[in-house]
Design a protein around this motif. Structure first.
Motif, PDB file in Angstrom:
ATOM      1  N   GLU A 124      -1.033  12.231  -2.329  1.00  0.00           N
ATOM      2  CA  GLU A 124      -2.348  12.162  -2.975  1.00  0.00           C
ATOM      3  C   GLU A 124      -3.239  11.086  -2.377  1.00  0.00           C
ATOM      4  O   GLU A 124      -4.439  11.283  -2.176  1.00  0.00           O
ATOM      5  N   GLY A 125      -2.663   9.920  -2.173  1.00  0.00           N
ATOM      6  CA  GLY A 125      -3.452   8.791  -1.723  1.00  0.00           C
ATOM      7  C   GLY A 125      -2.621   7.531  -1.722  1.00  0.00           C
ATOM      8  O   GLY A 125      -1.384   7.588  -1.645  1.00  0.00           O
ATOM      9  N   PHE A 126      -3.269   6.381  -1.859  1.00  0.00           N
ATOM     10  CA  PHE A 126      -2.540   5.129  -1.746  1.00  0.00           C
ATOM     11  C   PHE A 126      -3.158   4.062  -2.639  1.00  0.00           C
ATOM     12  O   PHE A 126      -4.342   4.114  -2.995  1.00  0.00           O
ATOM     13  N   LEU A 127      -2.333   3.092  -2.986  1.00  0.00           N
ATOM     14  CA  LEU A 127      -2.747   1.906  -3.730  1.00  0.00           C
ATOM     15  C   LEU A 127      -3.016   0.772  -2.746  1.00  0.00           C
ATOM     16  O   LEU A 127      -2.273   0.597  -1.770  1.00  0.00           O
ATOM     17  N   PRO A 172       3.840   4.675   7.045  1.00  0.00           N
ATOM     18  CA  PRO A 172       3.828   6.133   6.966  1.00  0.00           C
ATOM     19  C   PRO A 172       4.091   6.599   5.533  1.00  0.00           C
ATOM     20  O   PRO A 172       4.728   5.885   4.736  1.00  0.00           O
ATOM     21  N   SER A 173       3.587   7.794   5.203  1.00  0.00           N
ATOM     22  CA  SER A 173       3.940   8.390   3.917  1.00  0.00           C
ATOM     23  C   SER A 173       5.434   8.717   3.922  1.00  0.00           C
ATOM     24  O   SER A 173       6.084   8.728   4.974  1.00  0.00           O
ATOM     25  N   GLN A 174       5.995   9.002   2.753  1.00  0.00           N
ATOM     26  CA  GLN A 174       7.442   9.149   2.633  1.00  0.00           C
ATOM     27  C   GLN A 174       8.024  10.152   3.616  1.00  0.00           C
ATOM     28  O   GLN A 174       9.100   9.943   4.168  1.00  0.00           O
ATOM     29  N   ASP A 175       7.317  11.269   3.855  1.00  0.00           N
ATOM     30  CA  ASP A 175       7.845  12.297   4.748  1.00  0.00           C
ATOM     31  C   ASP A 175       7.315  12.174   6.166  1.00  0.00           C
ATOM     32  O   ASP A 175       7.605  13.016   7.024  1.00  0.00           O
ATOM     33  N   PHE A 197      -6.865   2.738  -6.406  1.00  0.00           N
ATOM     34  CA  PHE A 197      -6.229   3.945  -5.869  1.00  0.00           C
ATOM     35  C   PHE A 197      -7.270   4.735  -5.091  1.00  0.00           C
ATOM     36  O   PHE A 197      -8.350   5.050  -5.606  1.00  0.00           O
ATOM     37  N   HIS A 198      -6.932   5.037  -3.841  1.00  0.00           N
ATOM     38  CA  HIS A 198      -7.809   5.864  -3.003  1.00  0.00           C
ATOM     39  C   HIS A 198      -7.164   7.229  -2.820  1.00  0.00           C
ATOM     40  O   HIS A 198      -6.025   7.334  -2.337  1.00  0.00           O
ATOM     41  N   ARG A 199      -7.901   8.271  -3.164  1.00  0.00           N
ATOM     42  CA  ARG A 199      -7.420   9.642  -3.006  1.00  0.00           C
ATOM     43  C   ARG A 199      -7.844  10.166  -1.637  1.00  0.00           C
ATOM     44  O   ARG A 199      -9.002  10.042  -1.236  1.00  0.00           O
ATOM     45  N   ILE A 200      -6.887  10.735  -0.900  1.00  0.00           N
ATOM     46  CA  ILE A 200      -7.156  11.228   0.444  1.00  0.00           C
ATOM     47  C   ILE A 200      -8.293  12.250   0.411  1.00  0.00           C
ATOM     48  O   ILE A 200      -8.334  13.148  -0.427  1.00  0.00           O
ATOM     49  N   GLY A 201      -9.228  12.083   1.351  1.00  0.00           N
ATOM     50  CA  GLY A 201     -10.329  13.014   1.483  1.00  0.00           C
ATOM     51  C   GLY A 201     -11.545  12.686   0.658  1.00  0.00           C
ATOM     52  O   GLY A 201     -12.514  13.450   0.656  1.00  0.00           O
ATOM     53  N   THR A 202     -11.524  11.523  -0.032  1.00  0.00           N
ATOM     54  CA  THR A 202     -12.659  11.144  -0.871  1.00  0.00           C
ATOM     55  C   THR A 202     -13.282   9.859  -0.344  1.00  0.00           C
ATOM     56  O   THR A 202     -12.621   9.064   0.340  1.00  0.00           O
ATOM     57  N   ARG A 211       4.188  12.442   7.146  1.00  0.00           N
ATOM     58  CA  ARG A 211       3.052  13.323   7.431  1.00  0.00           C
ATOM     59  C   ARG A 211       1.793  12.540   7.784  1.00  0.00           C
ATOM     60  O   ARG A 211       1.044  12.915   8.687  1.00  0.00           O
ATOM     61  N   TYR A 212       1.553  11.456   7.042  1.00  0.00           N
ATOM     62  CA  TYR A 212       0.361  10.639   7.256  1.00  0.00           C
ATOM     63  C   TYR A 212       0.765   9.221   7.625  1.00  0.00           C
ATOM     64  O   TYR A 212       1.872   8.748   7.291  1.00  0.00           O
ATOM     65  N   LEU A 213      -0.151   8.520   8.280  1.00  0.00           N
ATOM     66  CA  LEU A 213       0.021   7.097   8.546  1.00  0.00           C
ATOM     67  C   LEU A 213      -1.186   6.363   7.997  1.00  0.00           C
ATOM     68  O   LEU A 213      -2.323   6.666   8.362  1.00  0.00           O
ATOM     69  N   LEU A 214      -0.935   5.410   7.116  1.00  0.00           N
ATOM     70  CA  LEU A 214      -1.968   4.510   6.599  1.00  0.00           C
ATOM     71  C   LEU A 214      -1.885   3.216   7.392  1.00  0.00           C
ATOM     72  O   LEU A 214      -0.794   2.665   7.581  1.00  0.00           O
ATOM     73  N   TYR A 215      -3.027   2.717   7.871  1.00  0.00           N
ATOM     74  CA  TYR A 215      -2.986   1.491   8.659  1.00  0.00           C
ATOM     75  C   TYR A 215      -4.234   0.653   8.411  1.00  0.00           C
ATOM     76  O   TYR A 215      -5.264   1.154   7.946  1.00  0.00           O
ATOM     77  N   SER A 216      -4.118  -0.642   8.719  1.00  0.00           N
ATOM     78  CA  SER A 216      -5.242  -1.560   8.528  1.00  0.00           C
ATOM     79  C   SER A 216      -5.668  -2.141   9.864  1.00  0.00           C
ATOM     80  O   SER A 216      -4.840  -2.408  10.745  1.00  0.00           O
ATOM     81  N   VAL A 217      -6.965  -2.329  10.014  1.00  0.00           N
ATOM     82  CA  VAL A 217      -7.570  -2.816  11.254  1.00  0.00           C
ATOM     83  C   VAL A 217      -8.123  -4.213  11.013  1.00  0.00           C
ATOM     84  O   VAL A 217      -8.814  -4.465  10.021  1.00  0.00           O
ATOM     85  N   GLN A 218      -7.818  -5.117  11.929  1.00  0.00           N
ATOM     86  CA  GLN A 218      -8.294  -6.505  11.874  1.00  0.00           C
ATOM     87  C   GLN A 218      -9.238  -6.736  13.045  1.00  0.00           C
ATOM     88  O   GLN A 218      -8.886  -6.450  14.198  1.00  0.00           O
ATOM     89  N   ASP A 219     -10.413  -7.274  12.782  1.00  0.00           N
ATOM     90  CA  ASP A 219     -11.383  -7.498  13.842  1.00  0.00           C
ATOM     91  C   ASP A 219     -11.659  -8.985  14.022  1.00  0.00           C
ATOM     92  O   ASP A 219     -11.959  -9.698  13.057  1.00  0.00           O
ATOM     93  N   GLY A 220     -11.551  -9.453  15.243  1.00  0.00           N
ATOM     94  CA  GLY A 220     -11.905 -10.830  15.571  1.00  0.00           C
ATOM     95  C   GLY A 220     -11.084 -11.884  14.868  1.00  0.00           C
ATOM     96  O   GLY A 220     -11.521 -13.018  14.726  1.00  0.00           O
ATOM     97  N   GLY A 221      -9.874 -11.539  14.424  1.00  0.00           N
ATOM     98  CA  GLY A 221      -9.002 -12.510  13.787  1.00  0.00           C
ATOM     99  C   GLY A 221      -9.277 -12.767  12.328  1.00  0.00           C
ATOM    100  O   GLY A 221      -8.610 -13.588  11.699  1.00  0.00           O
ATOM    101  N   SER A 222     -10.241 -12.070  11.726  1.00  0.00           N
ATOM    102  CA  SER A 222     -10.582 -12.290  10.324  1.00  0.00           C
ATOM    103  C   SER A 222      -9.476 -11.790   9.398  1.00  0.00           C
ATOM    104  O   SER A 222      -8.693 -10.903   9.750  1.00  0.00           O
ATOM    105  N   ASP A 223      -9.445 -12.336   8.172  1.00  0.00           N
ATOM    106  CA  ASP A 223      -8.515 -11.844   7.156  1.00  0.00           C
ATOM    107  C   ASP A 223      -8.972 -10.530   6.527  1.00  0.00           C
ATOM    108  O   ASP A 223      -8.180  -9.860   5.856  1.00  0.00           O
ATOM    109  N   TRP A 224     -10.232 -10.160   6.691  1.00  0.00           N
ATOM    110  CA  TRP A 224     -10.700  -8.883   6.154  1.00  0.00           C
ATOM    111  C   TRP A 224     -10.041  -7.732   6.916  1.00  0.00           C
ATOM    112  O   TRP A 224      -9.804  -7.814   8.122  1.00  0.00           O
ATOM    113  N   ARG A 225      -9.753  -6.638   6.177  1.00  0.00           N
ATOM    114  CA  ARG A 225      -9.134  -5.465   6.768  1.00  0.00           C
ATOM    115  C   ARG A 225      -9.920  -4.207   6.426  1.00  0.00           C
ATOM    116  O   ARG A 225     -10.483  -4.094   5.328  1.00  0.00           O
TER     117      ARG A 225
END
Length: 730
Positions: free
Chosen positions: A223-226, A173-176, A250-255, A178-192
C-alpha cells in the motif's frame, strides 16, 4: 532490528575520518618545513574578522560573543560568505605549500581503489546490496534475482549531480522485493527526499516525499510506507531552524504528498520525535518516541490488520521516557525487545500481545558485556555483544538457550546479522583497523560461514599490529585504547608521530574499523591510537553517565591521560602527538587543547560543537541537552562555561598548530560553531603556529560526502599533521 530513536539519530555525529579517493596528484615536490618567519607571515595574513562589542550577562556573569554575526547562514549573508572565501584562500595557500600533501593524496587514492560491498538485504528471492568499484564518488545499488543471480544496477547516484554531492542515503525493499523505497541526500544536509522504484522494471514511480529527517523507512504491505517528517522550515532557515514537531505519516503509493495520512503526532509536546518500524510478519507497526539523545523511549504499537480510523489508533506498550526499548522482531503476537530497564548492559525480553498489561519475560538476562544488537533469523536469535569495544556474537534459540558462539575474528567489529524469521541465512561484515570490511554469509542450519565479498587489497594487513591497551585516567579509572603500528615500528621501539582519535559522548561506542586515511598515516610511518574515553557506550550506562553533564570533564581527563600515556610509553615523543575528533569529538579536541596546549603538536577539531552556550538554538542541537545540559539553567551553565572551546581560549599560552574543518551545508552542527572558534583562535595571542579553518562547499556533517572531496580533505589534514609532528615520509 534494533532502532535508534529520531533524537538518537540526531546525535550520531561524525565518527572517523571518511576514507576517500581523490584525483591523482603529481609526483610529490618537497619544500622546506614551515619556518617561524613563514608562520609569522601567515599569522599576519589572517583575514581581518569584524569584532562586535556584544556582551550578555548570564546568571550574573558577563559573556562576550564578538563573532556572533558568523552564525548567519553563509548562503544568505554576504558578509559571512566573504569571510568564508577569505579564510579558504589563506588556508588553501598554506596547504598548497605542504610537502606531504600530494603524497597523502596519492596514497589515500590507492588505498581506496578496491571493490567493496555493503551487506546484502534479502526481500522475496531478491538480494539488494551496495557496491563501489573503487573510486566512484557514491556507491551504487545492485540487485540479484537469487543469491547466484546476475547483478543488475538499480540506482547510480553518481549520475544525480555533476559534483557527486547528491547521495543515496537509506533504502528498503518491500517484503517481496517488488518495490524499493529510498532516500536522497543532497549536499550533505540532514534533509531527505523519499522516492520509490519499481524493482522489476528499474523505473521510478511518481511518488516524492519532502522534508523527511531522522526517519526510518517502513513498508506497509504494497500500500505504502510510514515515515517521519518535520514541518517545512521558514524561508531562509532551511539549514538552521531548530528541529521541533516531528510527526509520523503514511504515504500511499501513487498519491501526492498532500494526501498523506497523519499517523501519530504530539503537538502538545513539540520536543518529541517519532519513528516507526513494521515487523517482518507485516502485522505490527511499532512507534518509538523520544525527546533527546538519551536512550529513553516510549513504545506504542499499531495493528495493521485494522482498517479505517482504527488502523492508526495506537496501543501503549511502554509509557514515559525512562528506559531504552529496541524492537528486535515479532512472531505472531509475541514481540522481542532489547532494554536497559533494570539492566544497564541490556537484556532481551519478550511480550505476549494477546495478554493484557505488561507481561515482560526475560529471554536472555543481562550479562557481563554490553548486548548491542539482536535479530531473529530463521528460528534462532543472533546476539551481538561488545566486550572491551570488540565484537562477540552468539546464536541462541528463541527461548534464550545457548547454541554456539561465532568465531568472527580477533580485535575488530562485526555488524549486520540482519534477517527475518524463516530465513535460512544471514550476512555480517567484519573489519579492523588493518582490514577493510569483508562480508560473510552464515548458514543458520549448519553454522557454516562462507565469504560473500572479500576485498582485494593494495597493501598487506599482516604488516601491521593491532593492540588493545589500558591506561589510568586522572582519577584512576581504567580506560581502553587501541594502538595500531607497523610491525617494523613496533619492533624498533622508537617514538614516532602519532595520531590520537577520540569521541566520548552520546552513548556511542568507538570500535575498530578501516579508513584509508588512517592507513595512509600508518603507511607513512606514523602510529594511530583510538581512546575509548568515558561518555561513550563501550561499557553501558555507567560509562556514558561518567562522561556527560556535570561529569563531562572526565572525557577530557581521559583523553589527556591517553596522550600522556603514549608519550610515557615511548610510543610517541613530545612534539610528535596530533589529535583529532569529529563533532562531539571536535568539542573534545577544542576543550583539551585549551586545557593542555603543551601536550599536543597539532590538532584537527572537525565539525565541532564549539559554543556550548548556544548549541541548543540550531537544528538538531536542542536534542543534545541530554548529554551537555541546558545553557539556560545555572548549574549547567556553570559547567558548560567552564569548558566551552570558544569561550576558554587562553591568551599567552603556546598553542599547537590547529586546522579546523567544517562544511557550508552542515545542518547537524552548524558551521557557525567552527567559524566563531576559528575567528577567536586567530585573534588570540597563542603562539606562532598556524590556526586555520578549512571550509568545504556542498558538503555537510560527513555522510554522503563524495569520494573525491573526502580524499582531498583527508590529504590536507594529514599533510598538516605531518608538518607539525615531524613525520618523515618514506
Amino acid at each position: 532490528m534494533p532502532l535508534r530513536s529520531p533524537a538518537a539519530l540526531a546525535a550520531l555525529l561524525l565518527l572517523p575520518l571518511a576514507p576517500g579517493p581523490a584525483q591523482a596528484g603529481d609526483a610529490m615536490t618537497r619544500t622546506e618545513p614551515t619556518s617561524p618567519a613563514n608562520a609569522a607571515r601567515l599569522i599576519a595574513a589572517y583575514p581581518e574578522t569584524r569584532r562586535d562589542p556584544l556582551v550578555e550577562t548570564h546568571f550574573g556573569e558577563p559573556v562576550a560573543d564578538p563573532y556572533r554575526w558568523l552564525e548567519a547562514d553563509v548562503r544568505n549573508d554576504p558578509a559571512v560568505a566573504d569571510w568564508v572565501a577569505q579564510q579558504n584562500r589563506v588556508t588553501g595557500a598554506y596547504l598548497d605549500r605542504l610537502a606531504a600533501r600530494d603524497w597523502f593524496r596519492k596514497c589515500i587514492r590507492e588505498l581506496t581503489d578496491y571493490e567493496r560491498f555493503g551487506l546484502p538485504v534479502k526481500a522475496g528471492n531478491r538480494y539488494f546490496y551496495l557496491r563501489n568499484s573503487g573510486l566512484l564518488n557514491q556507491p551504487q545499488l545492485f540487485v540479484r534475482d537469487g543469491l547466484k543471480g546476475t547483478p543488475r544496477l538499480l540506482l547510480d547516484p553518481n549520475t544525480w549531480a555533476s559534483d557527486g554531492a547528491t547521495a543515496l542515503d537509506a533504502w528498503k525493499p518491500s517484503q517481496d522485493g517488488r518495490y524499493l523505497l529510498y532516500s536522497v541526500q543532497d549536499g550533505g544536509s540532514d534533509w531527505r527526499v523519499l522516492k520509490v522504484l519499481d524493482v522489476r522494471t528499474g523505473q521510478p514511480l511518481t511518488d516524492t516525499v519532502r522534508w523527511a529527517k531522522f526517519t526510518q523507512l517502513a513498508w506497509v504491505g504494497h500500500e505504502g510506507f510510514l515515515y517521519s517528517r518535520f514541518p517545512a522550515p521558514e524561508p531562509g532557515q532551511t539549514f538552521q531552524q531548530a528541529s521541533y514537531n516531528q510527526a509520523l505519516w503514511f504515504h500511499r503509493i501513487g498519491t501526492p504528498q498532500e494526501a498523506d495520512e497523519l499517523v501519530y503526532a504530539t503537538p502538545d509536546r513539540p520536543e518529541l520525535g517519532h519513528a516507526a518500524q513494521v515487523t517482518a510478519n507485516g502485522r505490527w507497526a511499532v512507534i518509538t518516541s523520544s525527546s533527546g539523545t538519551d536512550a529513553r523511549h516510549a513504545i506504542r504499537v499499531l495493528d495493521l490488520r485494522r482498517s479505517g480510523g482504527d488502523r492508526w489508533t495506537p496501543r501503549e506498550l511502554v509509557g514515559g521516557l525512562d528506559h531504552d526499548w529496541q524492537l528486535v522482531e515479532a512472531l505472531g503476537n509475541r514481540m522481542w525487545f532489547l532494554t536497559n530497564r533494570d539492566a544497564p548492559l541490556y537484556r532481551l525480553v519478550s511480550l505476549d500481545l494477546d495478554r493484557s498489561g505488561a507481561n515482560w519475560r526475560d529471554v536472555v538476562p543481562e550479562g557481563p558485556n554490553k548486548l548491542e544488537h539482536a535479530s531473529i533469523v530463521g528460528r534462532k536469535l543472533v546476539l551481538n555483544y561488545l566486550q572491551d569495544a570488540t565484537s562477540r556474537a552468539v546464536v541462541v534459540d528463541l527461548a534464550g538457550k545457548p547454541a554456539r558462539e561465532l568465531t568472527i575474528g580477533d580485535i575488530g567489529t562485526a555488524s549486520g546479522f540482519i534477517g527475518r524469521p524463516g530465513d535460512s541465512e544471514t550476512f555480517y561484515s567484519f573489519s579492523s583497523f588493518n582490514r577493510p570490511s569483508t562480508v560473510y554469509r552464515l548458514d543458520m542450519a549448519s553454522g557454516e560461514v562462507t565469504p560473500f565479498a572479500q576485498p582485494e587489497l593494495t597493501f598487506d594487513p599482516a604488516r601491521y599490529v593491532v593492540e588493545q591497551r589500558f591506561f589510568a585516567s586522572k582519577d584512576g579509572t581504567r580506560v581502553p585504547m587501541f594502538l595500531v603500528r607497523s610491525k617494523a615500528v613496533a619492533a624498533a621501539g622508537r617514538a614516532v608521530p602519532t595520531l590520537l582519535y577520540g569521541y566520548g559522548g552520546f552513548d556511542i561506542s568507538l570500535t575498530p574499523g578501516f579508513a584509508a586515511s588512517r592507513m595512509a598515516w600508518l603507511e607513512a610511518g606514523g602510529a594511530f591510537a583510538l581512546a575509548n574515553i568515558r561518555g561513550g557506550g563501550e561499557y553501558g550506562k555507567a560509562w556514558h553517565d561518567a562522561g556527560r553533564l556535570a561529569n563531562k570533564q572526565n572525557s577530557f581527563d581521559d583523553f589527556i591521560a591517553a596522550g600522556e600515556y603514549l608519550i610515557a610509553e615511548g610510543i610517541t615523543g613530545k612534539g610528535q602527538l596530533a589529535i583529532q575528533g569529529g563533532s562531539n569529538g571536535g568539542l573534545l579536541v577544542g576543550a583539551v587543547v585549551n586545557q593542555r596546549p603543551d601536550l599536543f603538536a597539532a590538532a584537527n577539531p572537525a565539525v565541532g560543537v564549539m559554543d556550548m552556550l548556544r548549541f541548543d538554538r540550531f537544528t538538531a542541537g536542542r536534542y543534545w541537552v541530554d548529554d551537555y545540559g541546558r545553557p539556560d539553567r545555572e548549574p549547567d551553565f556553570r559547567v558548560l562555561r567552564g569548558y566551552s572551546p570558544y569561550h576558554n581560549i587562553r591568551a599567552g599560552q603556546d598553542y599547537p598548530a590547529i586546522l579546523v574543518t567544517t562544511a557550508d551545508t552542515d545542518d547537524r552542527v552548524v558551521p557557525g560553531h567552527s567559524f566563531k572558534y576559528a575567528a577567536a583562535l586567530q585573534a588570540a595571542q597563542i603562539g606562532s603556529r598556524p590556526h586555520l579553518i578549512r571550509i568545504e562547499t556542498r558538503a555537510g556533517h560527513g555522510s554522503g560526502k563524495p569520494t573525491d572531496k573526502a580524499i582531498e580533505e583527508s590529504a590536507d589534514i594529514l599533510a598538516f599533521m605531518a608538518e607539525w609532528t615531524g613525520l618523515k615520509l618514506p
